[in-house]
Enzyme design. Structure first.
Site, short mmCIF file in Angstrom:
data_model
loop_
_atom_site.label_atom_id
_atom_site.label_comp_id
_atom_site.label_asym_id
_atom_site.label_seq_id
_atom_site.Cartn_x
_atom_site.Cartn_y
_atom_site.Cartn_z
N CYS A 1 1.04 -1.31 -0.17
CA CYS A 1 0.18 0.15 0.28
C CYS A 1 0.45 1.20 0.08
CB CYS A 1 -1.02 0.26 0.95
SG CYS A 1 -1.72 0.93 1.34
N CYS B 1 -1.13 3.49 -6.12
CA CYS B 1 -1.63 3.18 -5.12
C CYS B 1 -1.90 1.50 -6.02
CB CYS B 1 -2.80 3.79 -5.79
SG CYS B 1 -4.63 3.18 -4.13
#
Ligand code: DGL
Length: 261
Positions: free
Chosen positions: A75, A178
Site C-alpha cells: 500500500c 496506488c
C-alpha cells in the site's frame, strides 16, 4: 522440500493483491503468505498520516504475531507514513512501496507522465522528497479516490465512464502509485490506447527477495494454488466463505491486468 518463508502482505483493502500475485509468480515454491486487508478502515487515502500510522502499526503487529518472517506494506499510502525507524521497530524486515516515478522517468525520459496516487500519498512529505530528488519534470499528479471504491466493490467496468473524463489523452505514461489502481489498466487504455503503465510491484518483490536472501524465479500463474498458500484476514478476523469470491475475483483481475503493459 524445506520449510520456506512466510511472508505477510498488508493493504487497506484488495489493492495489495496485485503485489501478492507478483510475489507468488516470483518467489520460491515453498513460500507461504498471509494477507491482511483492513476493510474496517478502508479507504486510507482520505485519512491523516497519524491515523494511517496507528492503523498500520496495529496491522503490522498482527502480522508479526502470525509468525511472518517478513512483511510487505503493499500500500503506497501506508508506506508513505512508515519511515525507516518505524519499520525497524517490528523485529522482522518490513518492505515499503513508493510510486515508481524513477522507473517512469528513466524509461520514458521525453514523455508526459501522469502520477496517480491517493490524496494522502500526494500531499505526503515522502512523495515531495522523491519528486525533488528526481528533479521530475513533465509530470502531473492526480488522486483517483473513486477507483478505490470501485475496486473494493469488485466492480471494474463501471470505472470506464469516470476514467474517460479525467484527461488521460494528454499523457503517454501512467504511474500506478496506488495498488488499487492496477486493476483499471484496461479501462485506462480504452480512454487512451497509447498509454503505457509503470508500477512498483515487481521492484517491491525484488527488494523483498534480496532482503530475505532468495532467488527470483518464474512460477505458473495458478490462482487456485495461490489461494491455498495464503491465509487471508479482513482486519483482525480470518476471512469467511462469503468474502472469498471478492479476493478470487480481484486475483483474476490482477492476472489479466499484469498482462497489459
Ligand atoms: N492501496 C492503497 C495504496 O496503494 C490505498 C487505497 C486507500 O485505502 O485509499 O495507496
Amino acid at each position: 522440500m524445506s520449510k520456506g518463508f512466510k511472508i505477510g502482505f498488508f493493504d487497506s483493502g484488495v489493492g495489495g493483491l496485485n503485489v501478492l500475485y507478483e510475489a507468488f509468480l516470483c518467489l520460491p515454491k515453498n513460500t507461504s503468505f498471509v494477507y491482511y486487508a483492513d476493510h474496517d478502515n478502508v479507504p486510507y487515502g482520505n485519512k491523516s498520516s497519524g491515523e494511517i500510522k496507528n492503523l498500520l502499526f496495529h496491522a503490522l503487529r498482527f502480522l508479526k504475531l502470525e509468525g511472518c518472517d517478513a512483511i510487505v506494506i503493499a500500500c503506497n499510502t501506508a508506506s508513505s507514513v512508515a519511515n525507516k525507524e518505524f519499520r525497524a521497530s517490528f523485529g522482522v524486515p518490513i518492505i515499503a512501496m513508493e510510486p515508481a516515478i524513477k522507473l517512469a522517468i528513466v524509461n520514458y525520459p521525453e514523455s508526459r507522465i501522469l502520477i496517480t496516487a491517493t490524496q494522502a500519498t500526494i500531499i505526503g512529505e515522502k512523495l515531495k522528497n522523491l519528486l525533488d530528488s528526481l528533479n521530475a519534470k513533465n509530470c502531473d499528479l492526480m488522486a483517483l479516490p473513486r477507483l478505490v471504491n470501485y475496486a473494493q466493490a469488485g466492480d471494474f467496468r463501471s470505472a470506464g465512464g469516470y476514467l474517460s473524463t479525467i484527461g488521460l489523452y494528454k499523457y503517454d505514461v501512467v504511474v500506478l502509485g496506488c495498488t488499487h489502481f492496477n486493476y483499471f489498466k484496461k479501462e485506462m487504455k480504452l480512454a487512451n490506447l497509447g498509454l503505457d503503465f509503470v508500477d512498483g510491484n515487481f521492484g517491491t518483490i525484488r527488494h523483498l527477495a534480496h532482503t530475505i536472501g532468495v532467488d527470483l524465479g518464474k512460477n505458473k500463474a495458478d490462482i487456485a494454488e495461490l489461494m491455498k498458500k495464503t491465509k487471508f484476514f479482513i482486519s483482525n478476523l480470518e476471512i469467511t466463505p462469503s468474502e472469498i469470491p471478492l479476493f478470487e475475483k480481484c486475483l483474476a483481475r490482477a492476472k489479466m491486468s499484469r498482462s497489459i503493459k
